[in-house]
Design a protein around this motif. Structure first.
Motif, PDB file in Angstrom:
ATOM      1  N   GLU A 200       0.824  -1.213   0.000  1.00  0.00           N
ATOM      2  CA  GLU A 200       0.000   0.000   0.000  1.00  0.00           C
ATOM      3  C   GLU A 200       0.856   1.261   0.000  1.00  0.00           C
ATOM      4  O   GLU A 200       0.585   2.212  -0.742  1.00  0.00           O
ATOM      5  N   LEU A 201       1.921   1.268   0.818  1.00  0.00           N
ATOM      6  CA  LEU A 201       2.799   2.434   0.861  1.00  0.00           C
ATOM      7  C   LEU A 201       3.488   2.658  -0.483  1.00  0.00           C
ATOM      8  O   LEU A 201       3.625   3.799  -0.938  1.00  0.00           O
ATOM      9  N   LEU A 202       3.923   1.578  -1.114  1.00  0.00           N
ATOM     10  CA  LEU A 202       4.563   1.708  -2.417  1.00  0.00           C
ATOM     11  C   LEU A 202       3.582   2.196  -3.477  1.00  0.00           C
ATOM     12  O   LEU A 202       3.935   3.009  -4.344  1.00  0.00           O
ATOM     13  N   MET A 203       2.351   1.725  -3.395  1.00  0.00           N
ATOM     14  CA  MET A 203       1.334   2.159  -4.355  1.00  0.00           C
ATOM     15  C   MET A 203       1.054   3.648  -4.228  1.00  0.00           C
ATOM     16  O   MET A 203       0.971   4.379  -5.226  1.00  0.00           O
ATOM     17  N   VAL A 204       0.940   4.116  -2.982  1.00  0.00           N
ATOM     18  CA  VAL A 204       0.677   5.541  -2.762  1.00  0.00           C
ATOM     19  C   VAL A 204       1.840   6.392  -3.247  1.00  0.00           C
ATOM     20  O   VAL A 204       1.657   7.434  -3.894  1.00  0.00           O
ATOM     21  N   ALA A 205       3.064   5.948  -2.963  1.00  0.00           N
ATOM     22  CA  ALA A 205       4.239   6.752  -3.299  1.00  0.00           C
ATOM     23  C   ALA A 205       4.491   6.824  -4.799  1.00  0.00           C
ATOM     24  O   ALA A 205       4.981   7.842  -5.296  1.00  0.00           O
ATOM     25  N   THR A 206       4.168   5.743  -5.529  1.00  0.00           N
ATOM     26  CA  THR A 206       4.516   5.700  -6.952  1.00  0.00           C
ATOM     27  C   THR A 206       3.352   5.990  -7.887  1.00  0.00           C
ATOM     28  O   THR A 206       3.555   6.076  -9.101  1.00  0.00           O
ATOM     29  N   SER A 207       2.146   6.136  -7.358  1.00  0.00           N
ATOM     30  CA  SER A 207       0.996   6.389  -8.226  1.00  0.00           C
ATOM     31  C   SER A 207       0.688   7.874  -8.405  1.00  0.00           C
ATOM     32  O   SER A 207      -0.151   8.230  -9.234  1.00  0.00           O
ATOM     33  N   ARG A 208       1.332   8.727  -7.634  1.00  0.00           N
ATOM     34  CA  ARG A 208       1.096  10.161  -7.778  1.00  0.00           C
ATOM     35  C   ARG A 208       1.671  10.645  -9.099  1.00  0.00           C
ATOM     36  O   ARG A 208       2.843  10.428  -9.397  1.00  0.00           O
TER      37      ARG A 208
END
Length: 387
Positions: A200-208
């Motif tokens: 989840e943290l990786l998704m938030v950081a890289t989807s912006r």
């Protein structure tokens, strides 16, 4: 003869803070000459995780270490030293765990033991650079009576996601009655939540995504513009960018884009003051673009590469390295044959004066799901020895 087989059930890649689980099987093979008197005995077996650090003497100046005495352990000693015979220094290790004492195996009999250990969150990631290497291994030691210790080493890869160790899980189970028989199950549940949180943290950081627009120019004028929609990626993703040369005043003949890492030694450990960093190119795109209005590129970040990190000795940073070849002269002429205005032939010049310049754009590369990285890992999930 006893066969020792170690298997990492989920694969050879883990996130720091996860639980590594390895099933170790000891087998006394059944042969045609086996009898009831062919039983095999092992005095003990232990397992331990350790991280080996190795540095290039030409580039890294390390203080003297007194830990080398462990590497000269005699083979007939009964002390379990997992890093015996390994190059470099052991900078991190977990407490050793005893698997068994006094194991007897009849012909054809096998016994399996499960080893579980939480990977330290404060260690470096696995890395094999030009100046520094960090290598993780699970070492299993076993010994027959009056025989030397035999070591089975299981290499694996560790990815580090910064900020994961500071997260506090909600105590939503506090009101539920405790059950001592579910301790292992709760531990596995927490480990599963850790992996889900990391995803989840990786998704938030890289989807912006937001538009980053850069003007490309040299001392003589504007060449064009470069557009990229994000600068934070996971390993395994593609870095995509576009060029627009239609608004430029200076014609661009050729460009190249390289996906690179820079390995830099911290100043206090540099062999020579001010020594440059080491660069590695992971992907490259080159294109001739004369009379091209727009162009694009896509560079894959290898799943086997190491995300950016920093330790007290070395730092690894990612960047896009651009090189442009421009010209201030006429790049060619158009010839019209006779009265046929529609028949146009373009002729390129044989020689032309060019200018070259480069530009670096830093990007951030994070880990990915360790299960995904396991598919391309150079390490095997199964290792074995015969003693």
């Amino acid at each position: 003869m006893i066969e020792v087989l170690a298997k990492l059930g989920r694969g050879p890649v883990f996130l720091a803070g996860e639980v590594l689980e390895c099933v170790i099987t000891f087998t006394n093979p059944l042969s045609a000459s086996s009898t009831s008197a062919s039983s095999e005995m092992l005095a003990w077996a232990s397992a331990q995780i350790h991280c080996q650090f190795h540095a290039s003497e030409n580039r890294v100046a390390l203080p003297p270490s007194d830990g080398s005495k462990h590497d000269v352990q005699a083979e007939n000693e009964t002390v379990f030293v997992p890093n015996r015979g390994e190059r470099g220094q052991c900078i991190l290790s977990t407490p050793p765990k005893i698997l068994f004492c006094d194991l007897r195996l009849d012909p054809g009999e096998s016994k399996s033991y499960s080893y579980c250990e939480t990977l330290p969150v404060d260690g470096p990631p696995s890395f094999r650079g030009q100046s520094v290497k960090y290598v993780y291994k699970l070492t299993i030691g076993c010994q027959r009576v009056n025989s030397p210790i035999k070591l089975l080493r299981v290499p694996f890869r560790v990815l580090v996601l910064h900020g994961l160790k500071d997260y506090q899980f909600p105590q939503d189970e506090a009101v539920a009655p405790s059950n001592p028989f579910l301790e292992e199950e709760e531990g596995l549940k927490k480990d599963s939540r850790l992996a889900d949180l990391a995803t989840e943290l990786l998704m938030v950081a890289t989807s912006r995504r937001s538009l980053h627009l850069y003007n490309i120019s040299n001392t003589r004028g504007k060449v064009g513009t470069f557009c990229i929609f994000k600068t934070v990626y996971k390993i395994g993703e593609d870095v995509i960018g576009t060029f627009n040369f239609s608004e430029g005043d200076i014609p661009c003949l050729q460009f190249s884009v390289s996906l690179q890492t820079e390995e830099s030694i911290q100043e206090e450990f540099q062999r020579r003051r001010g020594q440059p960093g080491s660069f590695s190119t992971h992907a490259r795109h080159q294109e001739a673009c004369l009379h091209t209005a727009q162009s694009s590129f896509s560079l894959p970040i290898p799943l086997s590469s190491t995300p950016g990190f920093t330790t007290n000795i070395v730092s690894l940073k990612w960047r896009l390295h651009f090189e442009f070849v421009t010209s201030g002269e006429s790049a060619g002429t158009c010839l019209v044959r006779g009265s046929q205005s529609e028949a146009v032939t373009w002729t390129g010049v044989e020689q032309i004066e060019v200018d070259t310049f480069s530009w670096d754009l830093p990007i951030k590369v994070l880990p990915t799901n360790p299960i995904l990285a396991s598919y391309v890992s150079q390490f095997s999930s199964t290792n074995s020895i015969t003693i």
